[in-house]
Design an enzyme around this catalytic site. Structure first.
Site, PDB file in Angstrom:
ATOM      1  N   LYS A 133      18.488  -4.148   7.290  1.00  0.00           N
ATOM      2  CA  LYS A 133      18.415  -4.471   5.860  1.00  0.00           C
ATOM      3  C   LYS A 133      19.564  -5.403   5.459  1.00  0.00           C
ATOM      4  CE  LYS A 133      14.811  -2.137   4.322  1.00  0.00           C
ATOM      5  NZ  LYS A 133      13.692  -2.764   3.622  1.00  0.00           N
ATOM      6  N   VAL A 148       6.350   2.170  -3.194  1.00  0.00           N
ATOM      7  CA  VAL A 148       6.852   1.172  -4.163  1.00  0.00           C
ATOM      8  C   VAL A 148       5.736   0.217  -4.566  1.00  0.00           C
ATOM      9  CG1 VAL A 148       8.587  -0.615  -4.578  1.00  0.00           C
ATOM     10  CG2 VAL A 148       9.188   1.386  -3.220  1.00  0.00           C
ATOM     11  N   GLY A 149       4.870  -0.134  -3.604  1.00  0.00           N
ATOM     12  CA  GLY A 149       3.741  -1.025  -3.925  1.00  0.00           C
ATOM     13  C   GLY A 149       2.877  -0.422  -5.019  1.00  0.00           C
ATOM     14  N   SER A 191       0.830  -1.229   0.000  1.00  0.00           N
ATOM     15  CA  SER A 191       0.000   0.000   0.000  1.00  0.00           C
ATOM     16  C   SER A 191       0.854   1.265   0.000  1.00  0.00           C
ATOM     17  CB  SER A 191      -0.885   0.016   1.250  1.00  0.00           C
ATOM     18  OG  SER A 191      -0.055  -0.097   2.403  1.00  0.00           O
ATOM     19  N   LYS A 209       6.406  21.094   0.802  1.00  0.00           N
ATOM     20  CA  LYS A 209       6.745  22.466   1.221  1.00  0.00           C
ATOM     21  C   LYS A 209       6.453  23.480   0.116  1.00  0.00           C
ATOM     22  CE  LYS A 209      10.868  21.323   3.171  1.00  0.00           C
ATOM     23  NZ  LYS A 209      12.105  21.534   3.950  1.00  0.00           N
ATOM     24  N   TYR A 268      18.381   1.026  10.625  1.00  0.00           N
ATOM     25  CA  TYR A 268      17.709   0.558   9.397  1.00  0.00           C
ATOM     26  C   TYR A 268      18.715  -0.197   8.527  1.00  0.00           C
ATOM     27  CZ  TYR A 268      15.524   1.544   4.749  1.00  0.00           C
ATOM     28  OH  TYR A 268      14.988   1.482   3.485  1.00  0.00           O
ATOM     29  N   ASN A 316      17.337   6.284  -3.935  1.00  0.00           N
ATOM     30  CA  ASN A 316      16.191   7.051  -3.425  1.00  0.00           C
ATOM     31  C   ASN A 316      15.037   6.977  -4.424  1.00  0.00           C
ATOM     32  OD1 ASN A 316      18.530   7.997  -1.942  1.00  0.00           O
ATOM     33  ND2 ASN A 316      17.173   9.574  -1.118  1.00  0.00           N
TER      34      ASN A 316
HETATM   35  P1  NAP Z   1       6.184   3.109   2.468  1.00  0.00           P
HETATM   36  O1  NAP Z   1       5.561   3.917   1.379  1.00  0.00           O
HETATM   37  O2  NAP Z   1       6.445   3.723   3.792  1.00  0.00           O
HETATM   38  O3  NAP Z   1       5.288   1.790   2.665  1.00  0.00           O
HETATM   39  C1  NAP Z   1       5.638   0.893   3.701  1.00  0.00           C
HETATM   40  C2  NAP Z   1       4.712  -0.287   3.589  1.00  0.00           C
HETATM   41  O4  NAP Z   1       5.014  -1.219   4.627  1.00  0.00           O
HETATM   42  C3  NAP Z   1       3.242   0.100   3.727  1.00  0.00           C
HETATM   43  O5  NAP Z   1       2.455  -0.730   2.900  1.00  0.00           O
HETATM   44  C4  NAP Z   1       2.978  -0.198   5.192  1.00  0.00           C
HETATM   45  O6  NAP Z   1       1.606  -0.472   5.482  1.00  0.00           O
HETATM   46  C5  NAP Z   1       3.810  -1.453   5.365  1.00  0.00           C
HETATM   47  N1  NAP Z   1       4.148  -1.692   6.768  1.00  0.00           N
HETATM   48  C6  NAP Z   1       4.880  -0.916   7.589  1.00  0.00           C
HETATM   49  N2  NAP Z   1       4.975  -1.485   8.800  1.00  0.00           N
HETATM   50  C7  NAP Z   1       4.272  -2.655   8.750  1.00  0.00           C
HETATM   51  C8  NAP Z   1       3.983  -3.689   9.674  1.00  0.00           C
HETATM   52  N3  NAP Z   1       4.450  -3.658  10.917  1.00  0.00           N
HETATM   53  N4  NAP Z   1       3.221  -4.723   9.268  1.00  0.00           N
HETATM   54  C9  NAP Z   1       2.747  -4.774   7.995  1.00  0.00           C
HETATM   55  N5  NAP Z   1       3.000  -3.845   7.054  1.00  0.00           N
HETATM   56  C10 NAP Z   1       3.747  -2.792   7.446  1.00  0.00           C
HETATM   57  O7  NAP Z   1       7.560   2.502   1.978  1.00  0.00           O
HETATM   58  P2  NAP Z   1       8.200   2.463   0.506  1.00  0.00           P
HETATM   59  O8  NAP Z   1       8.924   3.751   0.265  1.00  0.00           O
HETATM   60  O9  NAP Z   1       7.176   1.983  -0.464  1.00  0.00           O
HETATM   61  O10 NAP Z   1       9.317   1.340   0.717  1.00  0.00           O
HETATM   62  C11 NAP Z   1       9.111   0.032   0.239  1.00  0.00           C
HETATM   63  C12 NAP Z   1      10.439  -0.691   0.387  1.00  0.00           C
HETATM   64  O11 NAP Z   1      11.445   0.016  -0.363  1.00  0.00           O
HETATM   65  C13 NAP Z   1      10.934  -0.741   1.826  1.00  0.00           C
HETATM   66  O12 NAP Z   1      11.478  -2.027   2.104  1.00  0.00           O
HETATM   67  C14 NAP Z   1      12.031   0.322   1.875  1.00  0.00           C
HETATM   68  O13 NAP Z   1      13.011   0.002   2.846  1.00  0.00           O
HETATM   69  C15 NAP Z   1      12.575   0.255   0.481  1.00  0.00           C
HETATM   70  N6  NAP Z   1      13.245   1.478   0.001  1.00  0.00           N
HETATM   71  C16 NAP Z   1      12.577   2.683  -0.007  1.00  0.00           C
HETATM   72  C17 NAP Z   1      13.244   3.825  -0.505  1.00  0.00           C
HETATM   73  C18 NAP Z   1      12.561   5.178  -0.599  1.00  0.00           C
HETATM   74  O14 NAP Z   1      13.234   6.146  -1.002  1.00  0.00           O
HETATM   75  N7  NAP Z   1      11.277   5.301  -0.303  1.00  0.00           N
HETATM   76  C19 NAP Z   1      14.562   3.738  -0.964  1.00  0.00           C
HETATM   77  C20 NAP Z   1      15.203   2.485  -0.942  1.00  0.00           C
HETATM   78  C21 NAP Z   1      14.532   1.356  -0.459  1.00  0.00           C
HETATM   79  P3  NAP Z   1       0.593   0.754   5.773  1.00  0.00           P
HETATM   80  O15 NAP Z   1       0.357   1.430   4.455  1.00  0.00           O
HETATM   81  O16 NAP Z   1      -0.642   0.093   6.329  1.00  0.00           O
HETATM   82  O17 NAP Z   1       1.296   1.651   6.767  1.00  0.00           O
HETATM   83  O1  GFB Z   2      15.618  11.602   1.333  1.00  0.00           O
HETATM   84  P1  GFB Z   2      16.417  12.055   2.507  1.00  0.00           P
HETATM   85  O2  GFB Z   2      15.661  12.519   3.717  1.00  0.00           O
HETATM   86  O3  GFB Z   2      17.354  10.898   3.041  1.00  0.00           O
HETATM   87  O4  GFB Z   2      17.414  13.217   1.972  1.00  0.00           O
HETATM   88  P2  GFB Z   2      18.741  10.325   2.533  1.00  0.00           P
HETATM   89  C1  GFB Z   2      18.139  13.943   2.913  1.00  0.00           C
HETATM   90  C2  GFB Z   2      18.978  14.996   2.175  1.00  0.00           C
HETATM   91  O5  GFB Z   2      18.100  15.992   1.579  1.00  0.00           O
HETATM   92  C3  GFB Z   2      19.860  15.735   3.163  1.00  0.00           C
HETATM   93  C4  GFB Z   2      18.326  17.272   2.206  1.00  0.00           C
HETATM   94  O6  GFB Z   2      21.023  16.176   2.495  1.00  0.00           O
HETATM   95  C5  GFB Z   2      18.983  16.925   3.538  1.00  0.00           C
HETATM   96  O7  GFB Z   2      19.781  18.018   3.986  1.00  0.00           O
HETATM   97  N1  GFB Z   2      17.040  17.962   2.344  1.00  0.00           N
HETATM   98  C6  GFB Z   2      16.785  19.227   1.932  1.00  0.00           C
HETATM   99  C7  GFB Z   2      15.916  17.441   2.863  1.00  0.00           C
HETATM  100  N2  GFB Z   2      15.513  19.580   2.206  1.00  0.00           N
HETATM  101  C8  GFB Z   2      14.948  18.461   2.772  1.00  0.00           C
HETATM  102  C9  GFB Z   2      13.643  18.182   3.258  1.00  0.00           C
HETATM  103  O8  GFB Z   2      12.733  19.039   3.234  1.00  0.00           O
HETATM  104  N3  GFB Z   2      13.411  16.920   3.756  1.00  0.00           N
HETATM  105  C10 GFB Z   2      14.389  15.972   3.794  1.00  0.00           C
HETATM  106  N4  GFB Z   2      14.095  14.730   4.271  1.00  0.00           N
HETATM  107  N5  GFB Z   2      15.669  16.199   3.364  1.00  0.00           N
HETATM  108  C11 GFB Z   2      17.604   8.058   3.062  1.00  0.00           C
HETATM  109  C12 GFB Z   2      17.448   7.127   4.225  1.00  0.00           C
HETATM  110  O9  GFB Z   2      18.731   8.889   3.269  1.00  0.00           O
HETATM  111  O10 GFB Z   2      17.843   7.309   1.872  1.00  0.00           O
HETATM  112  C13 GFB Z   2      16.281   6.201   3.997  1.00  0.00           C
HETATM  113  O11 GFB Z   2      17.237   7.891   5.414  1.00  0.00           O
HETATM  114  C14 GFB Z   2      16.243   5.642   2.611  1.00  0.00           C
HETATM  115  O12 GFB Z   2      16.340   5.157   4.940  1.00  0.00           O
HETATM  116  C15 GFB Z   2      16.683   6.594   1.525  1.00  0.00           C
HETATM  117  O13 GFB Z   2      17.021   4.480   2.552  1.00  0.00           O
HETATM  118  C16 GFB Z   2      16.958   5.885   0.237  1.00  0.00           C
HETATM  119  O14 GFB Z   2      18.777  10.142   1.075  1.00  0.00           O
HETATM  120  O15 GFB Z   2      19.833  11.125   3.161  1.00  0.00           O
END
Ligand code: NAP
Ligand code: GFB
Length: 316
Positions: A142, A15-16, A12, A189, A138, A167
């Site tokens: 992982k 990525v889903g 949900s 923002k 985290y 990201n």
């Molecule tokens: P997300 O939007 O925060 O979604 C997280 C999902 O996990 C939601 O469906 C949530 O359900 C579910 N969830 C969380 N806690 C749970 C629990 N205790 N039991 C069952 N379900 C649970 O995350 P996303 O960004 O799609 O990330 C998906 C995957 O990609 C993750 O493994 C993350 O580590 C990885 N990833 C993300 C990023 C990024 O930039 N976003 C980058 C690299 C890797 P609800 O909707 O009900 O809360």
């Molecule tokens: O996406 P982000 O929060 O995480 O990006 P990471 C952080 C970078 O964006 C920092 C700048 O350099 C911040 O100074 N930044 C500027 C901001 N404005 C903003 C803002 O309004 N919000 C946020 N959040 N940052 C993540 C991990 O690291 O990488 C996660 O924490 C995930 O677990 C993701 O794995 C892929 O890219 O630094």
């Protein structure tokens, strides 16, 4: 032909939904897809999760579920991030083995690589040193998925593998200003700045570098990994190194997509996290030399339009 039942944990989220959007043009008749949320079961609870496996009897699992947050969430929650994610990962992988799931694809992240490293980072470097202090909880949770994948394969012959996205951003992201990632944070923002005529604050210098992948592109790649990728070893799913941009560049693209003409302010008081985590997609290019990514400018415009349309219901 026997039916393939693909259960997507964490289906949900960002990525889903990327996978669901990708499937709109790539559905196969013998595939049944089930997208779960935490409402179906708390995956930290073994018994509740076992009921899901009993109910759906998945032949394949894409394990996305995680407690995910941006830099500022992880900085303050390393213990919870480790605990929640490692609990979910252990429960899900153990039940995948118990229910003889044919293939499992889990999700790591490029932020879990060693902080002190050479560039570009590649898949062989995951365990070569501690992750950046901002995300060690985290990060280690992982990394243990990769360890479990190899251990389950060696001892029980399980076909468990993982992907390592950079990201990610796109529709259905977490736009929370406190817990979200940078692009959804800047989009939220910019929306508020435009609506309330207030300055748009970019945290930090904007100099850190990131590879940003559109959730729909990642969805296509994860579907390919599930159907075709043969290895247990992880595979990085990121845009090309040459498409890495600075946080400032990302901010400019968000501002252009909004047509925002107001004031931009830098808040230098906040941490900036990792300066760079440039990852190589040489391995992906060996398998899929012709894969085309959505241009970042277009992807951000589509996400901004989605956010404007769905502001009331978006996760924020
Ligand atoms: P997300 O939007 O925060 O979604 C997280 C999902 O996990 C939601 O469906 C949530 O359900 C579910 N969830 C969380 N806690 C749970 C629990 N205790 N039991 C069952 N379900 C649970 O995350 P996303 O960004 O799609 O990330 C998906 C995957 O990609 C993750 O493994 C993350 O580590 C990885 N990833 C993300 C990023 C990024 O930039 N976003 C980058 C690299 C890797 P609800 O909707 O009900 O809360
Ligand atoms: O996406 P982000 O929060 O995480 O990006 P990471 C952080 C970078 O964006 C920092 C700048 O350099 C911040 O100074 N930044 C500027 C901001 N404005 C903003 C803002 O309004 N919000 C946020 N959040 N940052 C993540 C991990 O690291 O990488 C996660 O924490 C995930 O677990 C993701 O794995 C892929 O890219 O630094």
């Amino acid at each position: 032909m026997a039916e393939t039942v693909i259960m997507v944990t964490g289906g949900s989220g960002l990525v889903g939904h990327g996978i669901q959007l990708a499937l709109e043009e790539d559905k196969k008749p013998n595939e049944k897809w089930i997208f779960l949320s935490s409402k179906d079961a708390d995956l930290r609870n073994h018994e509740a999760t076992k009921l899901l496996f009993e109910k759906y009897k998945p032949t394949h699992v894409i394990h996305l579920a995680a407690k995910v947050g941006g830099l500022f969430y992880n900085l303050e929650n390393n213990c919870d991030a480790y605990k929640m994610n490692s609990q979910m990962n252990s429960v899900v992988l153990d039940l995948c083995k118990e229910y003889k799931v044919q293939k499992v694809v889990s999700c790591l992240s490029t932020c879990i690589f060693p902080d002190k490293t050479t560039y570009p980072i590649d898949e062989t470097m995951i365990h070569n040193g501690p992750p950046h202090f901002s995300i060690y909880g985290y990060g280690y949770a992982k990394r243990m998925v990769d360890v479990m994948n190899h251990a389950y394969n060696e001892q029980y012959g399980c076909h468990f593998t993982s992907v390592i996205p950079c990201n990610i951003f796109g529709p259905h992201d977490n736009f929370s200003l406190r817990e979200g990632h940078v692009i959804p944070g800047l989009i939220h923002k910019a929306y508020l700045a435009e609506r309330y005529d207030q300055p748009l604050v970019i945290l930090g210098t904007g100099k850190p570098l990131r590879q940003f992948i559109y959730s729909v592109d990642l969805g296509k790649l994860i579907i390919w990994v599930l159907r075709e990728y043969p290895e247990i070893k992880p595979i990085i799913l990121a845009v090309d190194e040459k498409d890495e941009i600075s946080i400032r560049d990302a901010g400019e693209l968000v501002i252009k997509a909004f047509g925002y003409k107001g004031e931009i302010v830098q808040d230098l008081s906040k941490s900036e996290g990792q300066f760079k985590k440039t990852a190589s997609i040489a391995k992906l290019r060996k398998y899929l030399p012709g894969f085309k990514f959505t241009p970042t400018k277009q992807a951000i415009e589509e996400t901004v339009n989605w956010f404007r349309k769905n502001y009331e219901t978006a996760k924020k």
